[in-house]
Design a protein around this motif. Structure first.
Motif, PDB file in Angstrom:
ATOM      1  N   ARG A 686       0.849  -1.198   0.000  1.00  0.00           N
ATOM      2  CA  ARG A 686       0.000   0.000   0.000  1.00  0.00           C
ATOM      3  C   ARG A 686       0.879   1.239   0.000  1.00  0.00           C
ATOM      4  NH1 ARG A 686      -3.064   2.520   4.699  1.00  0.00           N
ATOM      5  NH2 ARG A 686      -4.763   3.710   3.735  1.00  0.00           N
ATOM      6  N   ARG A 687       2.043   1.105   0.593  1.00  0.00           N
ATOM      7  CA  ARG A 687       3.002   2.215   0.686  1.00  0.00           C
ATOM      8  C   ARG A 687       3.379   2.722  -0.699  1.00  0.00           C
ATOM      9  NH1 ARG A 687       8.605   2.275   0.621  1.00  0.00           N
ATOM     10  NH2 ARG A 687       9.584   3.943   1.845  1.00  0.00           N
ATOM     11  N   ALA A 688       3.564   1.796  -1.669  1.00  0.00           N
ATOM     12  CA  ALA A 688       3.965   2.202  -3.026  1.00  0.00           C
ATOM     13  C   ALA A 688       2.893   3.064  -3.673  1.00  0.00           C
ATOM     14  CB  ALA A 688       4.242   0.969  -3.872  1.00  0.00           C
ATOM     15  N   ILE A 689       1.618   2.743  -3.424  1.00  0.00           N
ATOM     16  CA  ILE A 689       0.514   3.520  -3.995  1.00  0.00           C
ATOM     17  C   ILE A 689       0.475   4.916  -3.383  1.00  0.00           C
ATOM     18  CG2 ILE A 689      -2.001   3.644  -4.234  1.00  0.00           C
ATOM     19  CD1 ILE A 689      -0.709   1.521  -5.998  1.00  0.00           C
ATOM     20  N   LEU A 690       0.667   4.982  -2.048  1.00  0.00           N
ATOM     21  CA  LEU A 690       0.624   6.281  -1.372  1.00  0.00           C
ATOM     22  C   LEU A 690       1.760   7.186  -1.849  1.00  0.00           C
ATOM     23  CD1 LEU A 690      -0.221   5.042   2.246  1.00  0.00           C
ATOM     24  CD2 LEU A 690      -1.771   6.112   0.593  1.00  0.00           C
ATOM     25  N   ILE A 691       2.943   6.615  -2.071  1.00  0.00           N
ATOM     26  CA  ILE A 691       4.073   7.396  -2.581  1.00  0.00           C
ATOM     27  C   ILE A 691       3.775   7.933  -3.976  1.00  0.00           C
ATOM     28  CG2 ILE A 691       6.458   7.194  -3.406  1.00  0.00           C
ATOM     29  CD1 ILE A 691       7.014   5.362  -1.021  1.00  0.00           C
ATOM     30  N   GLU A 692       3.197   7.083  -4.845  1.00  0.00           N
ATOM     31  CA  GLU A 692       2.869   7.523  -6.200  1.00  0.00           C
ATOM     32  C   GLU A 692       1.840   8.645  -6.179  1.00  0.00           C
ATOM     33  OE1 GLU A 692       1.668   4.123  -8.395  1.00  0.00           O
ATOM     34  OE2 GLU A 692       3.634   3.142  -8.314  1.00  0.00           O
ATOM     35  N   GLU A 693       0.868   8.561  -5.275  1.00  0.00           N
ATOM     36  CA  GLU A 693      -0.148   9.614  -5.175  1.00  0.00           C
ATOM     37  C   GLU A 693       0.486  10.938  -4.766  1.00  0.00           C
ATOM     38  OE1 GLU A 693      -3.042   8.167  -2.465  1.00  0.00           O
ATOM     39  OE2 GLU A 693      -4.009   6.821  -3.923  1.00  0.00           O
ATOM     40  N   LYS A 694       1.402  10.894  -3.778  1.00  0.00           N
ATOM     41  CA  LYS A 694       2.057  12.139  -3.345  1.00  0.00           C
ATOM     42  C   LYS A 694       2.885  12.736  -4.466  1.00  0.00           C
ATOM     43  CE  LYS A 694       2.279  11.559   1.676  1.00  0.00           C
ATOM     44  NZ  LYS A 694       1.676  12.878   1.942  1.00  0.00           N
ATOM     45  N   ARG A 695       3.610  11.923  -5.166  1.00  0.00           N
ATOM     46  CA  ARG A 695       4.420  12.415  -6.284  1.00  0.00           C
ATOM     47  C   ARG A 695       3.534  13.017  -7.374  1.00  0.00           C
ATOM     48  NH1 ARG A 695       8.791   7.432  -6.649  1.00  0.00           N
ATOM     49  NH2 ARG A 695      10.224   8.226  -5.033  1.00  0.00           N
ATOM     50  N   ALA A 696       2.396  12.393  -7.612  1.00  0.00           N
ATOM     51  CA  ALA A 696       1.481  12.930  -8.621  1.00  0.00           C
ATOM     52  C   ALA A 696       0.947  14.293  -8.208  1.00  0.00           C
ATOM     53  CB  ALA A 696       0.321  11.956  -8.835  1.00  0.00           C
ATOM     54  N   ASN A 697       0.839  14.526  -6.895  1.00  0.00           N
ATOM     55  CA  ASN A 697       0.348  15.818  -6.399  1.00  0.00           C
ATOM     56  C   ASN A 697       1.470  16.828  -6.176  1.00  0.00           C
ATOM     57  OD1 ASN A 697      -2.303  14.894  -6.360  1.00  0.00           O
ATOM     58  ND2 ASN A 697      -2.096  14.042  -4.285  1.00  0.00           N
ATOM     59  N   GLY A 698       2.709  16.433  -6.490  1.00  0.00           N
ATOM     60  CA  GLY A 698       3.848  17.341  -6.344  1.00  0.00           C
ATOM     61  C   GLY A 698       4.371  17.433  -4.926  1.00  0.00           C
ATOM     62  N   GLU A 699       3.998  16.492  -4.066  1.00  0.00           N
ATOM     63  CA  GLU A 699       4.448  16.530  -2.674  1.00  0.00           C
ATOM     64  C   GLU A 699       5.773  15.783  -2.539  1.00  0.00           C
ATOM     65  OE1 GLU A 699       1.442  15.360   0.130  1.00  0.00           O
ATOM     66  OE2 GLU A 699      -0.173  15.862  -1.289  1.00  0.00           O
ATOM     67  N   ALA A 700       6.548  16.199  -1.522  1.00  0.00           N
ATOM     68  CA  ALA A 700       7.831  15.549  -1.246  1.00  0.00           C
ATOM     69  C   ALA A 700       7.575  14.256  -0.495  1.00  0.00           C
ATOM     70  CB  ALA A 700       8.725  16.461  -0.407  1.00  0.00           C
ATOM     71  N   VAL A 701       8.357  13.238  -0.804  1.00  0.00           N
ATOM     72  CA  VAL A 701       8.217  11.941  -0.130  1.00  0.00           C
ATOM     73  C   VAL A 701       9.587  11.495   0.340  1.00  0.00           C
ATOM     74  CG1 VAL A 701       6.211  11.248  -1.463  1.00  0.00           C
ATOM     75  CG2 VAL A 701       8.478  10.697  -2.320  1.00  0.00           C
ATOM     76  N   PRO A 702       9.637  10.677   1.388  1.00  0.00           N
ATOM     77  CA  PRO A 702      10.938  10.172   1.848  1.00  0.00           C
ATOM     78  C   PRO A 702      11.592   9.317   0.762  1.00  0.00           C
ATOM     79  CG  PRO A 702       9.185   9.724   3.449  1.00  0.00           C
ATOM     80  CD  PRO A 702       8.525  10.213   2.205  1.00  0.00           C
TER      81      PRO A 702
END
Length: 727
Positions: A686-702
């Protein structure tokens, strides 16, 4: 003593045994063709039947299921009423022999063909026709035969006599032709748009073989045939003939020459009643004989007017077609409907579209077990202004329905294009000649109205014949009186490109090539005229089905997955049917047919079945439901019956202390398949999906942590069972 005769027919032995079986019948023989065996018997009553004015001939074609090594499927485990195939075969044999009995013969004659063994490469109806001819020829029954019959196929441009089942599969023609040595007596065919010349040549090729068969049968009759019995033929009294002519002859023309059938019949009946009354004093108790003489006078008048002056009872020219009108969409709730009017003949056909499971199951001796396209024909008494009890369909109704079915069958799309079972029902609402051809035309209209993508529209016309000596006139679009009093009923159906079906019945001792050629040419002209009228009404099949017709979606699954769609005891498929409000048929090859009135239910069922049968793929994203929680992660059903594990380290982007902090049982989660190991276990993230969503919204991810090794906290059991902590 058994006499055995052998003939080579189409390169295969035809064996006739006489004197071995059924020796108390008037005439009998066993016909063996390949491994097909038919017992043929012919028997006549000792004296004429009293009080009748017709020839009482019965032809029965008895199918026995032991012929193909089967036990009947009925409750009683024995054969019941004849199948449609048996009835059609009986008609096929009846038609060429009926005209060859002496006029005025009134003894009961019964011909029985018992099918005892069937080899599908050797048609039992051909063996039966030959057997009937031999049984009559060697009996003491007066018979102006013999006749013989063969099937003609057309494969790769070559005409084939009695094709095998494999050859028939590739044939553009299935033509049964019967005749005497001198002439053709009967023709019945289904064809794939053949030209008139091709059909005529096929008939002549068949007749050449028939001539040799007739010579063979005559040899048998000469050796073992009985002397023909002395019979008393009905002959009208010359005095009655003269009296009827003098009283009614001058008034007959005014009565008969009327285009309205009911008025003509009423006028004829009134004149007959007057004649009976006027002659009752001179000829008491002779009413039936007077009636017979009167009908003969009507027949003679109609025939002479046509041959000598070209005058038909309704005033038409010989080649003229009656007025035609057509309608579609007559019945609001049927899937398709067509109304066809030609003169006083009127037929309404309704089209119904069903599932693959709606196919007709066949229980005859043929190779085909089901039928996907069905045509039924109903002829109620009101269609001819009469009253009588309504029973099940008779031989005539079955024969007319089969002819219309054969006419349209080559134009029906395959189930790969149109995955429906198709049923047509033709209701005869008015009859004055050739209702089977009107049924063909009304059925074309109904199919096109229903949106069935037929390959081409089909029309049909019935041709008649009046033959006096060497003179003959071929009539187009015959009406009832011309059929009853004429010499031929030759029905021809087809498209613009060619012929799809034929059926010819005659009442004389055969027709030659010249008559057949003329009839086929005039039939083509009539057929094209009628096709033009159909296309003026509806030019092509409707692009959309009726809103009341089922929408069928076809998908293909792995046959190995069928059990998963059906489920234990049918639980899964019944659940899909109930919740989606659909019908589902599954074929053994993996084709699944889903029918629904509304498209939404069908789409929902498709998605359900695809989830049941779809294989999980690494790298794909799925939305599933959490089914259970463990200390090291959560199990998610991503497809029906298929679970994967989200390790606790893959539940969120950050650290998760307890699984319950991230998900609970019943939650819907979107996950990605990161691995399917060698044992088929599915690892989800599920973590991989959440990271992709943040990147799609332009948010920084660890930064993604290194994945070189198994995440802590989740060792696997060596026995390959459920994951859990070491003990």
């Amino acid at each position: 003593m058994t006499q055995r005769y052998e003939y080579t027919l189409a390169g295969r032995p035809l064996v006739i045994e006489v004197g071995r079986l059924a020796q108390q019948a008037g005439g009998s023989c066993l016909v063996r063709y390949g491994d097909t065996a038919v017992l043929a018997t012919a028997t006549a009553s000792a004296a004429p039947r009293e009080g009748i004015d017709f020839f009482p001939l019965t032809v029965d074609y008895e199918e026995r299921t032991y012929a193909i090594g089967k036990i009947p499927g009925s409750v009683f485990r024995r054969e019941g009423r004849p199948t449609e195939k048996a009835i059609l075969s009986a008609r096929l044999i009846d038609r060429p022999i009926r005209p060859l009995f002496p006029k005025g013969f009134r003894n009961d004659v019964q011909v029985i063909l018992t099918v005892m063994s069937v080899d599908h490469d050797h048609a039992p109806e051909v063996a039966g026709m030959i057997g009937a001819s031999i049984a009559l020829s060697i009996s003491d029954i007066p018979f102006n035969g013999p006749i013989a019959g063969v099937i003609v196929g057309l494969v790769d441009g070559q005409y084939i006599i009695n094709p095998t089942s494999a050859e028939a599969e590739n044939s553009r023609l299935h033509l049964t032709v019967a005749g005497t040595r001198e002439a053709v007596m009967m023709v019945e065919a289904g064809a794939h748009e053949l030209s008139e010349d091709e059909i005529l040549e096929a008939i002549m090729v068949g007749h050449q073989e028939i001539q040799k068969l007739v010579d063979f049968i005559q040899t048998i009759a000469a050796e073992v045939g009985k002397a023909k019995r002395e019979i008393v033929l009905f002959e009208p009294d010359d005095q009655i003939v003269t009296a009827v002519e003098q009283y009614a002859g001058q008034r007959l023309a005014a009565v008969i020459n009327n285009p309205d059938k009911l008025e003509r019949e009423a006028g004829t009946e009134a004149l007959l009643s007057e004649t009976l009354k006027a002659l009752s004093g001179e000829f008491p108790d002779r009413a039936k004989e007077i009636g017979t003489v009167f009908q003969d006078m009507v027949k003679r008048h109609v025939r002479q007017a046509i041959v000598q002056r070209g005058e038909r009872p309704d005033g038409r020219r010989p080649e003229e077609i009656r007025p035609i009108s057509c309608e579609v969409g007559v019945l609001p709730r049927t899937h398709g409907s067509g109304l066809f009017n030609r003169g006083q003949t009127q037929v309404l056909t309704a089209c119904t579209l069903g599932m693959v499971s709606d196919v007709q199951r066949l229980f005859d001796l043929g190779e085909d077990e089901t039928k996907r396209y069905i045509h039924h024909y109903n002829f109620p008494p009101f269609s001819v202004g009469e009253t009588r009890p309504i029973r099940g369909p008779g031989r005539r109704e079955i024969g007319h329905g089969a002819l219309a079915e054969r006419a349209l069958e080559p134009m029906i799309p395959g189930d790969d294009i149109f995955p429906y079972t198709i049923r047509l029902v033709s209701e005869v609402l008015g009859s004055n000649g050739s209702t089977s051809m009107a049924s063909t035309c009304a059925s074309t209209l109904a199919l096109m109205d229903a949106g069935v993508p037929i390959k081409a529209p089909v029309a049909g016309v019935a041709m008649g014949l009046i033959k006096e000596g060497h003179e003959f006139v071929v009539l187009s679009d015959i009406q009832g009186i011309e059929d009853a009093l004429g010499d031929m009923d030759f029905k021809v159906t087809g498209t613009v490109e060619g012929i799809t079906a034929l059926q010819m019945d005659i009442k004389i001792a055969g027709v030659d090539r010249a008559i057949l050629k003329t009839a086929l040419e005039k039939a083509r002209e009539g057929r094209l005229f009628i096709l033009g009228k159909l296309l003026e009404t509806i030019a092509e099949p409707r692009p959309e089905l009726s809103p009341y017709a089922p929408r069928i979606i076809t998908i293909t699954i792995d046959p190995e997955k069928i059990r998963e769609v059906i489920g234990p005891g049918g639980k899964m498929i019944n659940q899909i049917i109930a919740e989606c409000n659909v019908e589902i048929d599954i074929e053994d090859d993996g084709r699944v047919f889903i029918a629904s009135i509304d498209g939404e239910g069908g789409r929902k069922a498709v998605e359900w079945i695809e989830r049941l049968t779809k294989e999980v793929e690494a790298g794909q994203v799925y939305t599933g439901r959490v089914t259970r929680l463990m200390s090291f992660g959560a199990f998610v059903e991503i497809l029906p019956g298929k679970e994967g594990l989200i390790h606790i380290s893959e539940l969120e982007i950050g650290r998760v202390e307890k699984v319950e902090d991230a998900v609970n049982v019943g939650d819907e989660v979107t996950v990605k398949v990161v691995e399917i190991d060698r044992m088929g276990r599915i690892n989800l993230s599920r973590r991989a999906i959440l990271i992709e969503e943040k990147r799609a919204n332009g948010e920084a991810v660890p930064e993604d942590r290194p994945r070189g090794g198994r995440p802590p906290g989740g060792p696997r059991r060596r026995d390959g069972g459920n994951r859990g902590p070491r003990r």
